[in-house]
Design a protein around this motif. Sequence first.
Motif, PDB file in Angstrom:
ATOM      1  N   ALA A 183       0.837  -1.203   0.000  1.00 43.51           N
ATOM      2  CA  ALA A 183       0.000   0.000   0.000  1.00 43.51           C
ATOM      3  C   ALA A 183       0.877   1.260   0.000  1.00 43.51           C
ATOM      4  CB  ALA A 183      -0.922   0.002   1.219  1.00 43.51           C
ATOM      5  N   LEU A 184       1.948   1.244   0.779  1.00 46.41           N
ATOM      6  CA  LEU A 184       2.866   2.374   0.818  1.00 46.41           C
ATOM      7  C   LEU A 184       3.524   2.575  -0.553  1.00 46.41           C
ATOM      8  CD1 LEU A 184       4.276   4.554   2.483  1.00 46.41           C
ATOM      9  CD2 LEU A 184       5.998   2.850   3.098  1.00 46.41           C
ATOM     10  N   GLU A 185       3.939   1.493  -1.162  1.00 44.40           N
ATOM     11  CA  GLU A 185       4.562   1.556  -2.484  1.00 44.40           C
ATOM     12  C   GLU A 185       3.591   2.108  -3.523  1.00 44.40           C
ATOM     13  OE1 GLU A 185       7.747   1.425  -4.833  1.00 44.40           O
ATOM     14  OE2 GLU A 185       7.850   0.610  -2.812  1.00 44.40           O
ATOM     15  N   LEU A 186       2.346   1.689  -3.458  1.00 43.96           N
ATOM     16  CA  LEU A 186       1.342   2.181  -4.409  1.00 43.96           C
ATOM     17  C   LEU A 186       1.046   3.666  -4.195  1.00 43.96           C
ATOM     18  CD1 LEU A 186      -1.072  -0.879  -4.548  1.00 43.96           C
ATOM     19  CD2 LEU A 186       0.473  -0.080  -6.358  1.00 43.96           C
ATOM     20  N   ARG A 187       1.024   4.106  -2.942  1.00 48.01           N
ATOM     21  CA  ARG A 187       0.827   5.532  -2.663  1.00 48.01           C
ATOM     22  C   ARG A 187       1.984   6.357  -3.217  1.00 48.01           C
ATOM     23  NH1 ARG A 187      -1.150   4.240   2.335  1.00 48.01           N
ATOM     24  NH2 ARG A 187       0.796   4.698   3.376  1.00 48.01           N
ATOM     25  N   THR A 188       3.195   5.839  -3.042  1.00 48.96           N
ATOM     26  CA  THR A 188       4.377   6.520  -3.574  1.00 48.96           C
ATOM     27  C   THR A 188       4.290   6.608  -5.089  1.00 48.96           C
ATOM     28  OG1 THR A 188       5.718   5.745  -1.734  1.00 48.96           O
ATOM     29  CG2 THR A 188       6.901   6.424  -3.722  1.00 48.96           C
ATOM     30  N   ARG A 189       3.904   5.528  -5.730  1.00 50.43           N
ATOM     31  CA  ARG A 189       3.777   5.524  -7.194  1.00 50.43           C
ATOM     32  C   ARG A 189       2.695   6.490  -7.656  1.00 50.43           C
ATOM     33  NH1 ARG A 189       8.134   5.043  -7.593  1.00 50.43           N
ATOM     34  NH2 ARG A 189       9.056   3.197  -6.787  1.00 50.43           N
ATOM     35  N   ASP A 190       1.622   6.610  -6.895  1.00 54.93           N
ATOM     36  CA  ASP A 190       0.557   7.543  -7.270  1.00 54.93           C
ATOM     37  C   ASP A 190       1.072   8.980  -7.205  1.00 54.93           C
ATOM     38  OD1 ASP A 190      -2.182   8.124  -8.013  1.00 54.93           O
ATOM     39  OD2 ASP A 190      -2.423   8.910  -5.982  1.00 54.93           O
ATOM     40  N   ARG A 191       1.851   9.292  -6.168  1.00 50.16           N
ATOM     41  CA  ARG A 191       2.456  10.625  -6.074  1.00 50.16           C
ATOM     42  C   ARG A 191       3.395  10.861  -7.252  1.00 50.16           C
ATOM     43  NH1 ARG A 191       2.863   9.627  -0.554  1.00 50.16           N
ATOM     44  NH2 ARG A 191       5.066   9.162  -0.656  1.00 50.16           N
ATOM     45  N   GLN A 192       4.148   9.835  -7.627  1.00 52.77           N
ATOM     46  CA  GLN A 192       5.068   9.978  -8.750  1.00 52.77           C
ATOM     47  C   GLN A 192       4.313  10.135 -10.071  1.00 52.77           C
ATOM     48  OE1 GLN A 192       7.772   6.677  -8.237  1.00 52.77           O
ATOM     49  NE2 GLN A 192       9.167   7.939  -7.044  1.00 52.77           N
ATOM     50  N   ARG A 193       3.186   9.471 -10.200  1.00 50.70           N
ATOM     51  CA  ARG A 193       2.364   9.620 -11.413  1.00 50.70           C
ATOM     52  C   ARG A 193       1.897  11.065 -11.543  1.00 50.70           C
ATOM     53  NH1 ARG A 193      -2.783  10.062 -11.895  1.00 50.70           N
ATOM     54  NH2 ARG A 193      -3.203   9.369  -9.795  1.00 50.70           N
ATOM     55  N   LYS A 194       1.478  11.659 -10.419  1.00 49.44           N
ATOM     56  CA  LYS A 194       1.057  13.060 -10.433  1.00 49.44           C
ATOM     57  C   LYS A 194       2.244  13.975 -10.753  1.00 49.44           C
ATOM     58  CE  LYS A 194      -2.739  12.235  -7.249  1.00 49.44           C
ATOM     59  NZ  LYS A 194      -3.175  12.267  -5.864  1.00 49.44           N
ATOM     60  N   LEU A 195       3.412  13.607 -10.271  1.00 47.70           N
ATOM     61  CA  LEU A 195       4.620  14.375 -10.548  1.00 47.70           C
ATOM     62  C   LEU A 195       4.965  14.326 -12.039  1.00 47.70           C
ATOM     63  CD1 LEU A 195       6.710  16.088  -9.148  1.00 47.70           C
ATOM     64  CD2 LEU A 195       7.937  14.011  -8.534  1.00 47.70           C
ATOM     65  N   VAL A 196       4.805  13.162 -12.660  1.00 47.45           N
ATOM     66  CA  VAL A 196       5.063  13.035 -14.100  1.00 47.45           C
ATOM     67  C   VAL A 196       4.113  13.952 -14.876  1.00 47.45           C
ATOM     68  CG1 VAL A 196       4.889  11.459 -16.080  1.00 47.45           C
ATOM     69  CG2 VAL A 196       6.120  10.743 -14.025  1.00 47.45           C
ATOM     70  N   ALA A 197       2.871  14.054 -14.442  1.00 48.80           N
ATOM     71  CA  ALA A 197       1.912  14.955 -15.105  1.00 48.80           C
ATOM     72  C   ALA A 197       2.376  16.409 -14.974  1.00 48.80           C
ATOM     73  CB  ALA A 197       0.514  14.781 -14.517  1.00 48.80           C
ATOM     74  N   LYS A 198       2.922  16.777 -13.815  1.00 45.96           N
ATOM     75  CA  LYS A 198       3.432  18.143 -13.627  1.00 45.96           C
ATOM     76  C   LYS A 198       4.677  18.384 -14.487  1.00 45.96           C
ATOM     77  CE  LYS A 198       1.566  18.923  -9.024  1.00 45.96           C
ATOM     78  NZ  LYS A 198       1.858  19.236  -7.620  1.00 45.96           N
TER      79      LYS A 198
END
Length: 140
Positions: free
Chosen positions: A71-86
């Motif tokens: 779950a922690l890894e998936l949350r981190t990846r979600d933050r990174q996905r948003k970062l890629v969009a930025k």
Amino acid sequence: MKVESFLPDNYTPAEDEPFMNDRQLEYFRVKLLKWKAELLGDSKHTIEGLQDSTRNIPDIADRASEETDRALELRTRDRQRKLVAKIDSALRRIDEGEYGYCEETGEPISLKRLDARPIATLSLEAQERHERRERVHRDD
């Protein structure tokens, strides 16, 4: 991923050159592309790791620990996905000639701020005002 650039390896944007000239834009474009490639590489490793770790663990404590890690890894990846969009948005602003300027005031964002946070869309002053307003509304 190798990012091609016409800049010398030791180039750093300087205050004494014209703001957002071709060299500065190229510097930030390369910086953003390298950051994006790194994030996408991390995501690929995470997906592979999650696929490899899908197994039945009989011990309930070990299973709970693995689920928490996942779950922690998936949350981190979600933050990174948003970062890629930025990052993609910043690259678009470079292409459109809007990169480096505050969305709120139109003033240049400092080179130090952009170097530290190349996805910045607000000058330091505008960002501080924005955060103060958020704090005031959060306290209501």
